[in-house]
Design a protein around this motif. Structure first.
Motif, short mmCIF file in Angstrom:
data_model
loop_
_atom_site.label_atom_id
_atom_site.label_comp_id
_atom_site.label_asym_id
_atom_site.label_seq_id
_atom_site.Cartn_x
_atom_site.Cartn_y
_atom_site.Cartn_z
N ASP A 38 0.85 -1.19 0.00
CA ASP A 38 0.00 0.00 0.00
C ASP A 38 0.88 1.24 0.00
O ASP A 38 1.57 1.52 0.99
N GLU A 59 -6.48 6.85 5.29
CA GLU A 59 -7.64 6.95 4.41
C GLU A 59 -7.62 8.25 3.65
O GLU A 59 -7.94 8.31 2.45
N ARG A 103 -5.17 8.00 0.90
CA ARG A 103 -5.74 7.14 -0.14
C ARG A 103 -6.70 7.92 -1.02
O ARG A 103 -6.64 7.83 -2.25
N ALA A 104 -7.57 8.67 -0.35
CA ALA A 104 -8.57 9.41 -1.10
C ALA A 104 -7.90 10.44 -2.00
O ALA A 104 -8.28 10.63 -3.16
N ASP A 107 -6.50 8.84 -5.06
CA ASP A 107 -7.43 7.97 -5.81
C ASP A 107 -7.23 6.50 -5.49
O ASP A 107 -7.70 5.63 -6.22
N ASP A 111 -8.47 4.77 -3.25
CA ASP A 111 -9.65 4.09 -2.71
C ASP A 111 -10.63 3.71 -3.82
O ASP A 111 -11.59 3.00 -3.59
N LYS A 112 -10.37 4.18 -5.05
CA LYS A 112 -11.26 3.83 -6.15
C LYS A 112 -10.99 2.39 -6.61
O LYS A 112 -9.91 1.83 -6.36
N GLN A 118 -8.98 3.33 -11.43
CA GLN A 118 -7.65 3.93 -11.25
C GLN A 118 -6.84 3.80 -12.53
O GLN A 118 -6.17 4.73 -12.96
#
Lengths: 305, 580
Positions: free
Chosen positions: A32, A48, A51-52, A55, A57-58, A63
């Motif tokens: 990650d 988080e 991540r957001a 992108d 978290d998509k 992605q």
């Protein structure tokens, strides 16, 4: 002919696309990036948030699509490390690497061709055996070991050259020698065998019967035939040199793309790694395209078929 | 008085620490405006003699002898130097014209460079001279051709270019080492005509080296016959043809098909390499003329080909602009059981594609092939095994068609194991040995590797391997083209005997009209995928109807046309008239 060039370009495009896809997958299944970017004890919300922001978290297909579209428009993303455009950070390092690789290539092909020709003309005798043993030796010794040996000799013991850093001509000498000499071994073997092959051709016997000066005979009849296979080798050895650059640049602390790649992989700087790989893949594919075109230029048998 | 001669030539090569003689005491001479032929089989020393004249023997050779040119003696060690300084004006052309030209340079530039570097001519003037020379050797559109690369020209054109290149050295003597061996027979006739022109027009003398006694005695003025490193006989072509003095010469003639009646036994020259020349049979026994088998139309048809078609299509990208090679373009013929059908044609006429159709390697795209009354499609529908048992093949390349890592016995046995699985191992081995004996070999050869056998022995093994499965039909694609004449005689004799004993049906493909004429009951002439003419052998040979057959037969060098009942002419004239 134009059709052949178009096909070659289409192939180039597909090669680059495959490389990009491969890197995209590898970087996302191997850990990650958000966690690698943040301290080990970072709270879950912060992860988080990162991540957001990136992108991450998509869903993967989304992605991928976003990434490809952005790439196509020349947007390589931001480096996660310092939030600069990835392309820009990488571009800053390119001149140093090009200088190093270029010098390495020049050393490889001049030293290698010369030694190969000498070996061929002394076939089976002492110079031939010496050169061929050396060629195997320099190619089989790992470049980091070769680099460290050079540093021990010229920087630590003799204090003639700086052990690392750069870029300057003095700093360049040792890393370029490591890259160039290990490839020179391959070039020498190639030149030797292709020269011997040409010398055994009937057209060499025929040309040898003509009243031609020795230098012209070698330049016009021997060298062109024995140099042609070097084009293929050029395409191959470019890959070897790029792969070697990462190691050699690290050993000599050369401020180039190779060292930056190693650094960025460790930091999971996805955008930078992707940028470098896209550039390298494009360059490799382009080099192979050039090889094919040069073949067509130099060899009439390829040109007319 | 001779223009160029070589006396007491000895050449030795070190082999495994010992000097092995390649030629011994050779004397050769060529006069002004003369064509001297040197004829011999491989290893006879004919090429070595020529190379020593040019100083091309290589550093390992030990040579002694004297070259005499224009009344001046030159030691063999100095010929290279003398030639380079222009005091020994010799030039040489070789067997493989395309390989003799630099593939990445234009034809013109390879000739022009001589004038630039020898005479200091300007590039433009040198190019003009090159064009002139190409014109003088009969190359049409010499200006365009000068800018061509070797791969864009035919073998015959390249040989002309090689001759032009040799002429650029202004030689008095041109040495031609098998200059037509790699070329088709009609092209061979054209090159011979060109060489004769050089003699008559430019006053050049020629040393013409060949393995083909018929060609040499019909084309050259005088002939030296070489055998195992020595010249055994030198005489005018006429004298050699009419009354060969040496036993080897007459044996060599007797080994060539065409000098004896068709289907009769050919002379086999002893092959044990240590036997002195005197060990040859004193006078070859006159062959027993065998009744020539008639067309034997009473026999059932073994092979029937009806309108067979096979085209090679070269498809470019996206299926556009296709290039079609019509290798087999509607061919029909039938072969009665127990007879031989001979197919003659030049390179690229499609004869080998036809062979691959017949062995079931390719399927015809249209038309029908039937074997013993059954269609090939039906037979192949049951798998290849049964078909392969009935139709076997002997290929030209006796070495390449064998597994080099396996002894020959098991290679013969392999097919036996597949086709007769119920035979025991001991029985199969026995079969193989019996077959080896049938082709003139023995048990001792069972455990030999292919490289331990001679070319002729390997071709016998190939025949044994084909026959072990008891086929009805044998397809022979150029079975003797890679063999010396004396070995060819052995293989042809063997095929004749096996056909008689086993009632084999043979399809014989060859570029050599003499071989086909000797072996065949019926003959077909192929050109560009089409059978332009076919019929009983005697009719086709004595009275060819199609212009192509006529030019092909006329171009064939032979001093024994009597056996084909072709009207006898002056042979040299025939070669000249043979130009299509």
């Amino acid at each position: 002919m134009t059709r052949a060039v178009l096909i070659a370009f289409a192939r180039l495009f597909i090669t680059v696309l495959l490389a990009v896809t491969f890197v995209f997958i590898i970087l996302r299944v191997s850990g990650d990036p958000a966690r690698a970017l943040l301290p080990l004890d970072a709270p879950e919300e912060q992860i988080e948030a990162v991540r957001a922001e990136w992108d991450l978290d998509k869903p993967l297909p989304q992605q991928y699509l976003t990434y490809i579209l952005k790439l196509a428009s020349g947007d390589f993303g931001l480096s996660m490390n310092d939030r600069q455009p990835a392309l820009q950070v990488v571009a800053e390092k390119i001149p140093a690497t090009v200088l190093l690789m270029g010098t390495g290539l020049v050393i490889a092909f001049t030293v290698g061709s010369a030694l190969g020709l000498i070996a061929a003309s002394f076939r089976g005798r002492a110079p031939d055996r010496l050169i061929m043993s050396l060629a195997i030796f320099v190619h089989s010794i790992p470049s980091f070991l070769f680099g460290i040996l050079l540093i021990l000799l010229f920087a630590v013991a003799l204090r003639l050259l700086p052990s690392g850093g750069g870029p300057s001509p003095l700093h360049l000498l040792m890393p370029a020698a490591v890259i160039g000499l290990s490839q020179a071994g391959v070039v020498a073997r190639f030149v030797r065998s292709s020269t011997l092959e040409v010398l055994a051709q009937p057209y060499i016997t025929v040309a040898g019967l003509k009243p031609l000066p020795r230098w012209y005979f070698i330049r016009a009849h021997v060298l062109p035939g024995s140099a042609l296979p070097l084009l293929t080798l050029f395409g191959f050895s470019l890959g070897g040199i790029i792969a070697g650059a990462a190691i050699v640049e690290s050993v000599f602390a050369w401020p180039g793309v190779g060292r930056f790649l190693v650094f960025s992989v460790a930091r999971r700087d996805v955008a930078v790694v992707q940028t470098i790989v896209v550039l390298v893949a494009t360059m490799m594919a382009f080099a192979n395209l050039m090889t094919d075109l040069l073949y067509a230029f130099f060899d009439p048998r390829v040109r007319t078929s | 008085m001779a223009l160029l001669s070589i006396r007491d030539l000895d050449v030795q090569y070190p082999v495994a620490g010992q000097l092995v003689p390649a030629v011994r005491g050779v004397n050769l001479s060529v006069g002004e405006r003369e064509i001297l032929g040197i004829v011999g089989e491989s290893g006879s020393g004919k090429t070595v003699s020529c190379l020593s004249l040019m100083g091309l023997l290589g550093p390992r050779a030990e040579a002694s002898g004297t070259v005499r040119y224009d009344g001046r003696d030159i030691d063999i060690a100095n010929v290279t130097q003398e030639r380079r300084q222009g005091r020994l004006p010799l030039a040489m052309i070789f067997q493989d014209p395309t390989g003799g030209l630099n593939p990445i340079r234009t034809i013109g530039s390879q000739i022009a460079e001589i004038f630039v570097h020898r005479d200091g001519a300007s590039k433009k003037a040198a190019w003009e001279k090159a064009v002139e020379l190409l014109d003088s050797v009969g190359i049409r559109e010499p200006r365009e051709r000068a800018a061509s690369y070797p791969h864009q020209m035919s073998g015959g054109m390249n040989q002309r270019a090689m001759i032009a290149m040799a002429l650029a050295a202004s030689p008095r003597v041109l040495i031609a080492d098998e200059p037509t061996t790699a070329l088709d027979v009609t092209v061979q006739a054209q090159i011979c005509k060109l060489l004769r022109t050089l003699v008559e027009r430019d006053g050049i003398s020629i040393i013409f080296v060949s393995h083909d006694l018929d060609l040499v005695t019909s084309f050259c003025d005088r002939v030296s016959v070489m055998y195992r490193g020595s010249v055994v006989e030198t005489a005018t072509s006429e004298a050699i043809r009419r009354s060969p003095k040496h036993r080897y010469t007459s044996a060599l003639f007797a080994a060539i098909p065409g000098h004896r009646p068709p289907f009769s036994e050919l002379e086999e020259i002893p092959q044990d390499l240590d036997a002195p020349v005197s060990a040859l049979p004193a006078n070859p026994p006159e062959p027993q003329p065998r009744p020539v088998p008639s067309g034997r139309t009473d026999r059932p048809i073994a092979i029937k080909v009806e309108d067979a078609v096979y085209h090679f299509t070269k498809r470019r990208w996206f299926g556009r602009s296709t290039h079609v090679t019509k290798a087999v373009d509607g061919i029909s013929f039938s072969v009665p059981a127990g007879t031989t059908f001979g197919i003659i044609g030049e390179s690229g006429c499609g004869k080998s594609t036809l062979a691959s159709l017949l062995i079931g390697d390719r399927e015809p795209q249209a038309g029908n092939i039937s074997i013993g009354g059954q269609s090939m499609r039906e037979l192949l529908a049951h798998g290849r095994r049964d078909y392969a048992r009935r139709v076997q093949m002997v290929a030209q390349d006796h070495y390449g068609s064998m597994d080099r890592r396996q002894t020959v016995g098991p290679q013969i046995e392999e097919a036996c194991r597949i086709h007769f699985p119920d035979r025991s191992a001991a029985q199969r081995r026995e079969d193989v040995i019996r077959m080896l004996q049938a082709v003139g070999l023995g048990e001792a050869h069972y455990a030999k590797f292919p490289h331990q056998l001679s070319g002729g022995q390997r071709q016998r093994v190939a025949i044994a391997r084909a026959l072990i499965v008891e086929p009805d039909i044998l397809i022979c694609d150029e079975p003797t083209s890679a063999l010396d004449v004396s070995i060819q005689a052995q293989v042809l004799n063997l095929l004749l005997r096996l056909q008689r004993d086993l009632d084999l049906t043979i399809l014989l493909i060859s570029h050599d009209i003499r071989v086909v004429a000797h072996m065949s009951h019926a003959i077909g002439v192929m050109q560009a995928g089409v059978m332009v003419e076919q019929g009983p052998a005697s009719e086709v040979l004595s009275n060819p109807q199609h212009p192509y057959s006529r030019s092909l037969f006329a171009a064939a060098p032979t001093s024994a046309r009597a056996n084909w009942s072709v009207p006898a002419h002056d042979h040299r004239l025939q070669l000249r008239d043979a130009i299509s």
